[in-house]
Motif scaffolding. Structure first.
Motif, PDB file in Angstrom:
ATOM      1  N   LYS A 169       0.822  -1.218   0.000  1.00 41.07           N
ATOM      2  CA  LYS A 169       0.000   0.000   0.000  1.00 41.07           C
ATOM      3  C   LYS A 169       0.853   1.263   0.000  1.00 41.07           C
ATOM      4  O   LYS A 169       0.645   2.163  -0.816  1.00 41.07           O
ATOM      5  CB  LYS A 169      -0.935   0.018   1.226  1.00 41.07           C
ATOM      6  CG  LYS A 169      -1.938  -1.108   1.260  1.00 41.07           C
ATOM      7  CD  LYS A 169      -2.813  -1.040   2.501  1.00 41.07           C
ATOM      8  CE  LYS A 169      -2.053  -1.256   3.802  1.00 41.07           C
ATOM      9  NZ  LYS A 169      -1.415  -2.572   3.923  1.00 41.07           N
ATOM     10  N   SER A 170       1.820   1.317   0.918  1.00 40.40           N
ATOM     11  CA  SER A 170       2.623   2.546   1.028  1.00 40.40           C
ATOM     12  C   SER A 170       3.424   2.789  -0.248  1.00 40.40           C
ATOM     13  O   SER A 170       3.559   3.931  -0.694  1.00 40.40           O
ATOM     14  CB  SER A 170       3.576   2.465   2.219  1.00 40.40           C
ATOM     15  OG  SER A 170       2.873   2.240   3.407  1.00 40.40           O
ATOM     16  N   THR A 171       3.932   1.718  -0.825  1.00 35.14           N
ATOM     17  CA  THR A 171       4.684   1.846  -2.072  1.00 35.14           C
ATOM     18  C   THR A 171       3.776   2.381  -3.179  1.00 35.14           C
ATOM     19  O   THR A 171       4.171   3.241  -3.964  1.00 35.14           O
ATOM     20  CB  THR A 171       5.256   0.471  -2.477  1.00 35.14           C
ATOM     21  OG1 THR A 171       5.953  -0.094  -1.356  1.00 35.14           O
ATOM     22  CG2 THR A 171       6.214   0.600  -3.646  1.00 35.14           C
ATOM     23  N   GLY A 205       5.655   3.617  10.113  1.00 38.41           N
ATOM     24  CA  GLY A 205       6.712   3.351   9.147  1.00 38.41           C
ATOM     25  C   GLY A 205       6.333   3.585   7.693  1.00 38.41           C
ATOM     26  O   GLY A 205       7.155   3.418   6.803  1.00 38.41           O
ATOM     27  N   ASP A 206       5.075   3.972   7.457  1.00 40.70           N
ATOM     28  CA  ASP A 206       4.654   4.156   6.055  1.00 40.70           C
ATOM     29  C   ASP A 206       5.483   5.227   5.364  1.00 40.70           C
ATOM     30  O   ASP A 206       5.764   5.150   4.177  1.00 40.70           O
ATOM     31  CB  ASP A 206       3.178   4.559   5.997  1.00 40.70           C
ATOM     32  CG  ASP A 206       2.265   3.456   6.509  1.00 40.70           C
ATOM     33  OD1 ASP A 206       2.556   2.280   6.222  1.00 40.70           O
ATOM     34  OD2 ASP A 206       1.280   3.769   7.193  1.00 40.70           O
ATOM     35  N   ARG A 207       5.853   6.206   6.132  1.00 51.39           N
ATOM     36  CA  ARG A 207       6.536   7.360   5.586  1.00 51.39           C
ATOM     37  C   ARG A 207       7.861   7.007   4.904  1.00 51.39           C
ATOM     38  O   ARG A 207       8.276   7.698   3.973  1.00 51.39           O
ATOM     39  CB  ARG A 207       6.784   8.360   6.714  1.00 51.39           C
ATOM     40  CG  ARG A 207       7.166   9.664   6.206  1.00 51.39           C
ATOM     41  CD  ARG A 207       7.443  10.698   7.256  1.00 51.39           C
ATOM     42  NE  ARG A 207       7.731  11.878   6.496  1.00 51.39           N
ATOM     43  CZ  ARG A 207       6.868  12.849   6.263  1.00 51.39           C
ATOM     44  NH1 ARG A 207       5.695  12.836   6.818  1.00 51.39           N
ATOM     45  NH2 ARG A 207       7.191  13.842   5.485  1.00 51.39           N
ATOM     46  N   VAL A 250      -5.673   8.118   1.752  1.00 53.85           N
ATOM     47  CA  VAL A 250      -5.717   7.595   3.115  1.00 53.85           C
ATOM     48  C   VAL A 250      -5.313   6.125   3.090  1.00 53.85           C
ATOM     49  O   VAL A 250      -5.990   5.306   2.468  1.00 53.85           O
ATOM     50  CB  VAL A 250      -7.133   7.723   3.723  1.00 53.85           C
ATOM     51  CG1 VAL A 250      -7.131   7.262   5.176  1.00 53.85           C
ATOM     52  CG2 VAL A 250      -7.651   9.152   3.616  1.00 53.85           C
ATOM     53  N   GLU A 251      -4.210   5.805   3.739  1.00 54.97           N
ATOM     54  CA  GLU A 251      -3.767   4.400   3.802  1.00 54.97           C
ATOM     55  C   GLU A 251      -4.186   3.786   5.126  1.00 54.97           C
ATOM     56  O   GLU A 251      -3.840   4.289   6.192  1.00 54.97           O
ATOM     57  CB  GLU A 251      -2.242   4.312   3.657  1.00 54.97           C
ATOM     58  CG  GLU A 251      -1.755   2.869   3.801  1.00 54.97           C
ATOM     59  CD  GLU A 251      -0.233   2.706   3.759  1.00 54.97           C
ATOM     60  OE1 GLU A 251       0.452   3.568   3.181  1.00 54.97           O
ATOM     61  OE2 GLU A 251       0.243   1.692   4.295  1.00 54.97           O
ATOM     62  N   THR A 252      -4.919   2.696   5.082  1.00 52.01           N
ATOM     63  CA  THR A 252      -5.379   2.057   6.319  1.00 52.01           C
ATOM     64  C   THR A 252      -4.300   1.135   6.879  1.00 52.01           C
ATOM     65  O   THR A 252      -3.305   0.842   6.236  1.00 52.01           O
ATOM     66  CB  THR A 252      -6.655   1.223   6.113  1.00 52.01           C
ATOM     67  OG1 THR A 252      -6.310  -0.010   5.453  1.00 52.01           O
ATOM     68  CG2 THR A 252      -7.689   1.958   5.276  1.00 52.01           C
TER      69      THR A 252
HETATM   70 MG   LIG Z   1       2.112   0.819   4.796  1.00 47.42          MG
END
Ligand SMILES: [Mg+2]
Ligand code: B12
Ligand SMILES: Nc1nc2c(ncn2[C@@H]2O[C@H](COP(=O)(O)OP(=O)(O)O)[C@@H](O)[C@H]2O)c(=O)[nH]1
Lengths: 134, 323
Positions: free
Chosen positions: B56-58, B92-94, B141-143
């Protein structure tokens, strides 16, 4: 009324790839109940300052084991001040010879931790010196 | 209101601090939202959900890039779980999005769930409003991505993207358990891996079985394959396609007058939350503060009375209209 949490950013400026310490610290801050933003390796001072502001952290913890702290740490502190975020505390750690401490404190760092600093000691310092904003 | 003006002009510091005060449940921040709310309605809010590690984050990072190429400003709210044992969190998504850190057109803010169920943080709804008022064209918005109950995201988004990866047997279980209903777009990520065609067929079959009413005004969720994130050329192409599909979905909502139903859903949920906060929370804290709550629990343990009778008594005390 909820609880005011301490928000910490752990960042590794420059080309240094020694990230074990930064990861250990992130885990340890989480276990101390802080919210930790870890930004990974190879960050420029500009990226770090900007991320710290976007995340509204109370403190930025810089980790550097490569010897480039003399330039990188003051650069982050300066950028934060320039961007109106001088109230964000900056601390650092890593392989830092004692003769560099003065330069770093003069640049605005509030504490420096070197190998051998215990995790409990570090967390204690944070809990005593970092207050979540009012 | 000085701060509202600042937020309107896009001031990151003020915005992020307000989000924080909301996370911390400060009354003053809630009062500020009264001035923010009327100004909202500009952003296209896109929710991204899928199991942890699905990428997701990528994807968010790639989408930011592709929206920036179209000159759209972007806000990102990335939610990660709070440890139930220590109350702390590693956000850590950042890490995956840091290359945008210096772009003034991008504002990334991480949030911890702080005990909220449903895959989001309690402050997410208000944080979306704040980014909206800052003028962000797109809010991503990432869950958290814990799977099954993660349906809160539909209450906040215009477009929901469900990210799936091949080779996880339980993915399809998750779809059955309600993720199917919330997807506007499916993305099969890490399509470089084995099993992506099979996964695609499975989603197809599932969509084939759904009643026509599951597709508002004929929008059948497209299934996009996303190329390996480590192959820049293919990945960029996949993201172009994805951002175009997202745009198409928004146009579909507009054209068929469906935007209203999404906004309605969000408004109803927000009212619900706000009532809970203004009505239920004070009653509960009053009862807790004077020890009554504890005494009632003791009574229940002895079976002196039942929860329903007690609740009715409290309602009679606090609500003018209670029977
Ligand atoms: Mg993520
Ligand atoms: C493990 C290690 C590696 C691993 C790193 C694995 C990883 N992913 O982290 C590997 C093998 C990859 C490696 C490679 C190299 N290394 Co090396 N490495 C070490 C070693 C042995 C231990 C570092 C470590 O992980 N310590 C454990 C952690 C938990 O401790 P720490 O990071 O120091 O953190 C503590 C404190 O410093 C402080 N702290 C640190 N940061 C922060 C931040 C904050 C906010 C706070 C509050 C506290 C804090 O708190 C922690 C707890 O006490 C050190 C020697 C040593 N004893 O320090 C050399 C050392 C750091 N490496 C060194 C060198 C030269 C290299 C290489 C250049 C070698 C080469 N020629 O290729 C490469 C460069 C890698 C790169 N890309 O940057 C030198 C650096 C010399 C210098 N600065 O002048 C050292 C000092 C060895 C030496 N004596 O020469 N290394
Ligand atoms: N093989 C492969 N790995 C990927 C791809 N996209 C992301 N990853 C990796 O999957 C892991 C999780 O990615 P992340 O974006 O953090 O997932 P999230 O937990 O869903 O946000 C990381 O190690 C990524 O490098 C892809 O397209 N192919």
């Amino acid at each position: 009324m909820g609880e005011k949490k301490i928000r910490v950013m752990v960042a590794k400026p420059g080309l240094d790839g020694h990230d074990r310490g930064a990861r250990v610290l992130s885990r340890c801050f989480r276990d101390a109940g802080f919210e930790v933003i870890y930004t990974g390796c190879h960050q420029t001072p500009e990226q770090i300052a900007s991320a710290a502001i976007q995340e509204d952290v109370d403190v930025v913890g810089l980790s550097c084991l490569s010897g480039a702290h003399r330039y990188l740490f003051p650069a982050v502190a300066k950028l934060l001040k320039e961007q109106g975020a001088g109230d964000i505390t900056v601390v650092g750690g890593g392989i830092i010879p004692e003769q560099d401490f003065k330069l770093l404190y003069d640049a605005g760092l509030k504490a420096i931790f070197v190998p051998g600093a215990t995790l409990d000691g570090i967390v204690d310092w944070f809990k005593t010196n970092i207050k979540p904003r009012d | 209101m000085e701060r509202v003006k600042k937020i309107k002009s896009g001031d990151v510091r003020t915005a992020s601090r307000l989000i924080r005060n909301l996370e911390d449940g400060m009354d003053e921040a809630r009062a500020m939202m009264k001035h923010i709310f009327p100004l909202t309605g500009h952003s296209h809010v896109i929710g991204i959900t899928g199991s942890p590690g699905a990428g997701k984050s990528t994807l968010v990072d790639g989408l930011v890039e592709s929206f920036r190429k179209k000159d759209k400003t972007v806000g990102v709210l990335a939610v990660d779980p709070t440890s139930p044992f220590t109350g702390g969190a590693i956000l850590g998504d950042r890490i995956r999005m840091q290359r945008h850190a210096e772009d003034p057109g991008v504002f990334v803010r991480s949030l911890a769930t702080r005990g909220a169920l449903g895959g989001l943080a309690k402050a997410v709804g208000d944080a979306i409003h704040i980014m909206d008022v800052m003028g962000k064209d797109i809010v991503l918005v990432e869950t958290v991505g814990t799977g099954q109950q993660e349906v809160d995201i539909i209450n906040h988004s215009h477009t929901v993207i469900v990210v799936l990866i091949p080779g996880m047997g339980d993915e399809i279980q998750a779809i059955k358990a309600g993720i199917l209903e919330i997807a506007d777009i499916f993305v099969i990520n890490k399509a470089d891996r084995e099993g992506s065609s099979k996964l695609r067929r499975e989603i197809m079959a599932m969509l084939d079985m759904a009643p026509a009413s599951a597709f508002p005004a004929g929008w059948r969720p497209p299934i996009l394959k996303c190329d390996n994130a480590f192959e820049p050329v293919g990945f960029t192409k996949s993201l172009e396609e994805m951002s175009q599909t997202i745009e198409n979905h928004y146009q579909h909502l507009v054209k068929h007058d469906l935007l209203g139903s999404r906004v309605h859903r969000k408004a109803a949920m927000e009212l619900n939350e706000a009532i809970r906060c203004s009505v239920l929370d004070p009653v509960l804290s009053a009862l807790a503060a004077n020890g009554e709550l504890e005494r009632m629990v003791e009574q229940l343990m002895k079976k002196d009375t039942d929860p329903y009778t007690l609740a009715e008594e409290i309602a009679r005390r606090y609500l003018k209209t209670a029977p």
